[in-house]
Design a protein around this motif. Structure first.
Motif, PDB file in Angstrom:
ATOM      1  N   SER A 146      -4.293 -39.645 -25.142  1.00  0.00           N
ATOM      2  CA  SER A 146      -4.340 -38.181 -25.207  1.00  0.00           C
ATOM      3  C   SER A 146      -4.209 -37.593 -23.810  1.00  0.00           C
ATOM      4  CB  SER A 146      -5.658 -37.728 -25.847  1.00  0.00           C
ATOM      5  OG  SER A 146      -6.764 -38.219 -25.111  1.00  0.00           O
ATOM      6  N   GLY A 147      -3.541 -36.470 -23.738  1.00  0.00           N
ATOM      7  CA  GLY A 147      -3.395 -35.767 -22.462  1.00  0.00           C
ATOM      8  C   GLY A 147      -2.378 -36.385 -21.531  1.00  0.00           C
ATOM      9  N   CYS A 148      -1.546 -37.264 -22.017  1.00  0.00           N
ATOM     10  CA  CYS A 148      -0.536 -37.896 -21.170  1.00  0.00           C
ATOM     11  C   CYS A 148       0.803 -37.833 -21.901  1.00  0.00           C
ATOM     12  CB  CYS A 148      -0.913 -39.346 -20.854  1.00  0.00           C
ATOM     13  SG  CYS A 148       0.230 -40.161 -19.705  1.00  0.00           S
ATOM     14  N   GLU A 149       1.589 -36.826 -21.589  1.00  0.00           N
ATOM     15  CA  GLU A 149       2.878 -36.652 -22.259  1.00  0.00           C
ATOM     16  C   GLU A 149       3.880 -37.686 -21.745  1.00  0.00           C
ATOM     17  OE1 GLU A 149       6.201 -33.123 -23.055  1.00  0.00           O
ATOM     18  OE2 GLU A 149       4.340 -32.703 -21.940  1.00  0.00           O
ATOM     19  N   GLY A 150       4.656 -38.249 -22.652  1.00  0.00           N
ATOM     20  CA  GLY A 150       5.639 -39.254 -22.264  1.00  0.00           C
ATOM     21  C   GLY A 150       5.023 -40.580 -21.897  1.00  0.00           C
ATOM     22  N   CYS A 151       3.880 -40.903 -22.506  1.00  0.00           N
ATOM     23  CA  CYS A 151       3.171 -42.137 -22.169  1.00  0.00           C
ATOM     24  C   CYS A 151       2.826 -42.941 -23.426  1.00  0.00           C
ATOM     25  CB  CYS A 151       1.874 -41.844 -21.415  1.00  0.00           C
ATOM     26  SG  CYS A 151       2.098 -40.993 -19.830  1.00  0.00           S
ATOM     27  N   GLY A 182      -6.741 -52.029 -21.357  1.00  0.00           N
ATOM     28  CA  GLY A 182      -5.682 -51.083 -21.658  1.00  0.00           C
ATOM     29  C   GLY A 182      -4.971 -50.585 -20.415  1.00  0.00           C
ATOM     30  N   VAL A 183      -3.644 -50.490 -20.488  1.00  0.00           N
ATOM     31  CA  VAL A 183      -2.836 -49.954 -19.391  1.00  0.00           C
ATOM     32  C   VAL A 183      -1.900 -48.900 -19.974  1.00  0.00           C
ATOM     33  CG1 VAL A 183      -1.146 -50.438 -17.593  1.00  0.00           C
ATOM     34  CG2 VAL A 183      -2.910 -52.124 -18.111  1.00  0.00           C
ATOM     35  N   THR A 184      -1.890 -47.713 -19.370  1.00  0.00           N
ATOM     36  CA  THR A 184      -1.037 -46.618 -19.813  1.00  0.00           C
ATOM     37  C   THR A 184       0.247 -46.605 -19.005  1.00  0.00           C
ATOM     38  OG1 THR A 184      -2.945 -45.259 -20.468  1.00  0.00           O
ATOM     39  CG2 THR A 184      -0.870 -44.117 -20.053  1.00  0.00           C
ATOM     40  N   TYR A 185       1.378 -46.532 -19.703  1.00  0.00           N
ATOM     41  CA  TYR A 185       2.697 -46.562 -19.065  1.00  0.00           C
ATOM     42  C   TYR A 185       3.416 -45.238 -19.282  1.00  0.00           C
ATOM     43  CZ  TYR A 185       1.882 -51.612 -19.086  1.00  0.00           C
ATOM     44  OH  TYR A 185       1.340 -52.863 -18.911  1.00  0.00           O
TER      45      TYR A 185
END
Length: 306
Positions: A188-193, A202-205
């Motif tokens: 949440s709160g990360c557009e295009g991820c 966990g790793v967000t890309y």
């Protein structure tokens, strides 16, 4: 103009770094091979007191047995050291971090197989009493990344083949296919991820430039410029070539199979090389060295208390 030239400049830089690295590796391998041959040539006659046996029997006759020193010279034994880089998780993670973390995930699976699953299966076969060790199986995460035909790499390659393939469509494909996968999430709160729940966490890309980096287009015009460099080494890294399948396919890495051109992406090549590495490890007798992080500040001679 600068914005349009950036992909070509970036690909030229990466190609130069890659080719210089392989040039250094080749030179080191040649030097090591020559020093090994020289050492064997000096070592064997000195230890036997006569010329080494030839394959046809040599000085020892047709049925002569090789001495231990000669046998050792004939056998090629090696010790390989694999420095496993750790998982990466920065404020912004891109295609490069996905490849690095995929490699770690693959090597972690190989470690689990060797240390936990296979060893405990052998204990069970031999009737050795032991307490079963629970371990986290990361096979599902690997399938998410490398599985065919719907893994992340496969979907990214498909998007690269589309005439107007882009990062946004790639992300939509991931969302549509993997939204219910336990190892996949949309933060949440990360557009295009998107997020992958790796073995280590966990790793967000960010998908920005995923398609462009996976293509890594290096056009023949750029290769021609590099081949014309006044620096002899640089020019030698980009030998003049006739128009190839890559030129006909718009610059991307390609190979010809039959009469069709098969696209080979950066991620696909990385997956193949990683599979070759794991296959090589599987036929060795591995020993693992645990490395401890002495402090979180990365300062020398500082050890945080446990």
């Amino acid at each position: 103009r600068d914005l349009h030239s950036f992909p070509t400049r970036r690909s030229s830089d990466l190609a130069s770094i890659s080719r210089v690295f392989m040039y250094i590796v080749d030179r080191v391998n040649v030097a090591l091979a020559e020093s090994t041959r020289a050492a064997k040539a000096e070592e064997v006659p000195a230890s036997t007191g006569r010329r080494p046996l030839s394959r046809r029997g040599g000085s020892g006759g047709a049925g002569g047995a090789a001495s231990p020193a000669q046998q050792a010279a004939r056998n090629h034994l090696s010790i390989g050291i694999l420095d496993i880089f750790g998982f990466e998780s920065f404020e912004v993670n891109s295609f490069e971090q996905l490849c690095i973390n995929y490699a770690n995930e693959k090597l972690q699976f190989q470690f689990n197989e060797f240390v936990f699953r296979l060893e405990q299966e052998e204990y069970a076969r031999e009737g050795i009493p032991w307490s079963y060790v629970e371990f986290l199986d990361n096979q599902g995460c690997l399938e998410l990344i490398e599985g065919k035909p719907r893994g992340i790499i496969a979907l990214l390659d498909d998007e690269c083949l589309m005439p107007r393939g882009n990062d946004e469509n790639f992300l939509h494909g991931l969302m549509r296919i993997h939204r219910d996968n336990e190892h996949f999430a949309l933060p949440s709160g990360c557009e295009g991820c998107f997020m992958i729940r790796h073995y280590a966490g966990g790793v967000t890309y960010s998908v920005d430039h995923f398609v462009e980096k996976n293509k890594d287009e290096l056009y023949d015009t750029a290769k021609t410029v590099m081949a014309g460099s006044s620096e002899v080494l640089v020019a030698s890294l980009f030998p003049s070539q006739v128009v190839s399948a890559r030129a006909r396919s718009g610059g991307s890495r390609s190979r010809i199979r039959g009469k069709s051109i098969v696209f080979e992406s950066v991620a696909s090549q990385f997956r193949s090389q990683l599979a070759t590495l794991v296959k090589s490890i599987s036929v060795t007798r591995p020993h693992y060295i645990r490395c401890l992080n002495p402090n979180m500040q990365k300062h020398p001679h500082v050890f945080d208390p446990w």
